[in-house]
Enzyme design. Structure first.
Site, PDB file in Angstrom:
ATOM      1  N   MET A  11       0.842  -1.200   0.000  1.00  8.98           N
ATOM      2  CA  MET A  11       0.000   0.000   0.000  1.00  8.98           C
ATOM      3  C   MET A  11       0.878   1.251   0.000  1.00  8.98           C
ATOM      4  SD  MET A  11      -3.573  -0.739   1.935  1.00  8.98           S
ATOM      5  CE  MET A  11      -3.018  -0.583   3.616  1.00  8.98           C
ATOM      6  N   ALA A  25       4.083   3.909   0.836  1.00 11.05           N
ATOM      7  CA  ALA A  25       4.835   4.406   1.995  1.00 11.05           C
ATOM      8  C   ALA A  25       5.922   3.389   2.336  1.00 11.05           C
ATOM      9  CB  ALA A  25       3.914   4.658   3.186  1.00 11.05           C
ATOM     10  N   HIS A  75       9.635  -3.478   3.243  1.00  4.67           N
ATOM     11  CA  HIS A  75       9.157  -3.734   1.884  1.00  4.67           C
ATOM     12  C   HIS A  75      10.334  -4.074   0.952  1.00  4.67           C
ATOM     13  CE1 HIS A  75       5.749  -0.959   3.174  1.00  4.67           C
ATOM     14  NE2 HIS A  75       5.114  -2.065   2.810  1.00  4.67           N
ATOM     15  N   GLY A 102       5.256 -10.002   4.585  1.00  2.94           N
ATOM     16  CA  GLY A 102       5.979  -9.963   5.846  1.00  2.94           C
ATOM     17  C   GLY A 102       5.182 -10.608   6.966  1.00  2.94           C
ATOM     18  N   MET A 154       8.848  -2.600  11.587  1.00  2.00           N
ATOM     19  CA  MET A 154       8.708  -1.556  10.573  1.00  2.00           C
ATOM     20  C   MET A 154       7.298  -1.567  10.004  1.00  2.00           C
ATOM     21  SD  MET A 154      12.086  -0.839   8.400  1.00  2.00           S
ATOM     22  CE  MET A 154      13.513  -0.137   9.224  1.00  2.00           C
ATOM     23  N   SER A 155       6.745  -0.367   9.894  1.00  2.00           N
ATOM     24  CA  SER A 155       5.387  -0.200   9.385  1.00  2.00           C
ATOM     25  C   SER A 155       5.269   1.178   8.761  1.00  2.00           C
ATOM     26  CB  SER A 155       4.370  -0.338  10.521  1.00  2.00           C
ATOM     27  OG  SER A 155       3.082   0.073  10.114  1.00  2.00           O
TER      28      SER A 155
END
Length: 282
Positions: free
Chosen positions: A30, A32, A37, A149, A186-187
């Site tokens: 999505m 960002a 990623h 993930g 991480m997000s």
């Protein structure tokens, strides 16, 4: 670098590769984008002839309209990050209309009960939205392998069930959680935290690590109660849930069994920003 915004174009581009039996790795995102990623993309690059990344903020998986509104949209910088990693990666960044073709609604899915646990309890309709967009993206890209993930471990289980129940020929690959220096998972939502909040959010992983240690000698219920009590004393954090569940069924652990694998799951609000994480308890 090749960027598509229409499914007809990306299908036409990939068709010759698929006909030649080339392997296609796919990472649905999505946007960002962060190092987590990029680590998924690296896995795909190592194991496939071609790699496709989708960037699409899917409206049907947000049960909170405000969360959808505030979700970061950074397509330009995302593309630059991908280009720096490998300019041969193919990007598919569709509009809502291109994906939903004028009907922005999710379909209903049966995931054999996986959808009713944890995230499903607290985010009504979320996994119908996930299933709708992932199935659609798989049908467009036709990947050999798709990478997710383990931070969204329940989502990973849901996608595997989706593939199984729809007889889709996609190998779903789960990849380890990528963490910041303080062990915060991480997000994309981390970008909305202040520097102070981001530093203090290290408590989320510390809580999981402590739960893993306790689970060796305590019952799941005892570990859960300790965790809930600890968060009652935290003014900055609001615990939405902490659960110890069977990795296969995602059902809450009532009594430990040597034949099962368990995982601790947590969801926490930090100034109305929702963060999730999990840890294997084996």
């Amino acid at each position: 670098m090749i960027i598509f915004d229409k499914q007809t174009e990306v299908k036409a581009y990939l068709k010759p590769f698929l006909q030649d039996k080339k392997t296609v790795g796919f990472i649905p995102t999505m946007g960002a984008l962060h190092e987590g990623h990029l680590s998924l993309m690296n896995e795909s690059l190592k194991n496939n002839d071609y790699t496709v990344v989708s960037i699409f903020v899917n409206p049907t998986q947000f049960n909170n309209p405000e969360d959808l509104k505030k979700y970061p949209r950074t397509l330009e910088s995302d593309v630059e990050k991908i280009k720096t990693l490998n300019p041969k990666i193919i990007v598919y960044a569709p509009t809502v209309d291109d994906i939903y073709e004028g009907k922005t609604v999710s379909k209903s899915f049966d995931y054999d009960g996986l959808e009713f646990q944890m995230e499903g309890k607290h985010r009504p309709g979320h996994f119908d939205g996930v299933g709708t967009v992932v199935k659609k993206l798989f049908e467009i890209v036709n990947p050999t392998n798709s990478y997710f993930g383990e931070k969204d471990f329940q989502q990973l289980a849901i996608v595997r069930k989706l593939v199984q129940k729809n007889n889709m020929s996609v190998n779903v690959v789960g990849c380890e959680i990528f963490r910041e220096a303080n062990k915060l998972a991480m997000s994309s939502r981390n970008e909305r935290l202040s520097a102070d909040e981001r530093a203090k959010a290290a408590i989320i992983y510390k809580t999981l690590a402590e739960a893993k240690k306790l689970f060796a000698t305590k019952t799941a219920n005892e570990v859960t109660k300790r965790t809930e009590k600890m968060f009652k004393n935290q003014s900055l954090f609001e615990l939405e849930y902490f659960e110890i569940a069977d990795e296969q069924t995602l059902l809450t652990c009532k009594r430990k069994s040597k034949n099962k694998k368990y995982r601790a799951f947590i969801a926490v609000f930090v100034n109305n920003i929702r963060l999730i994480d999990n840890i294997s308890l084996k």
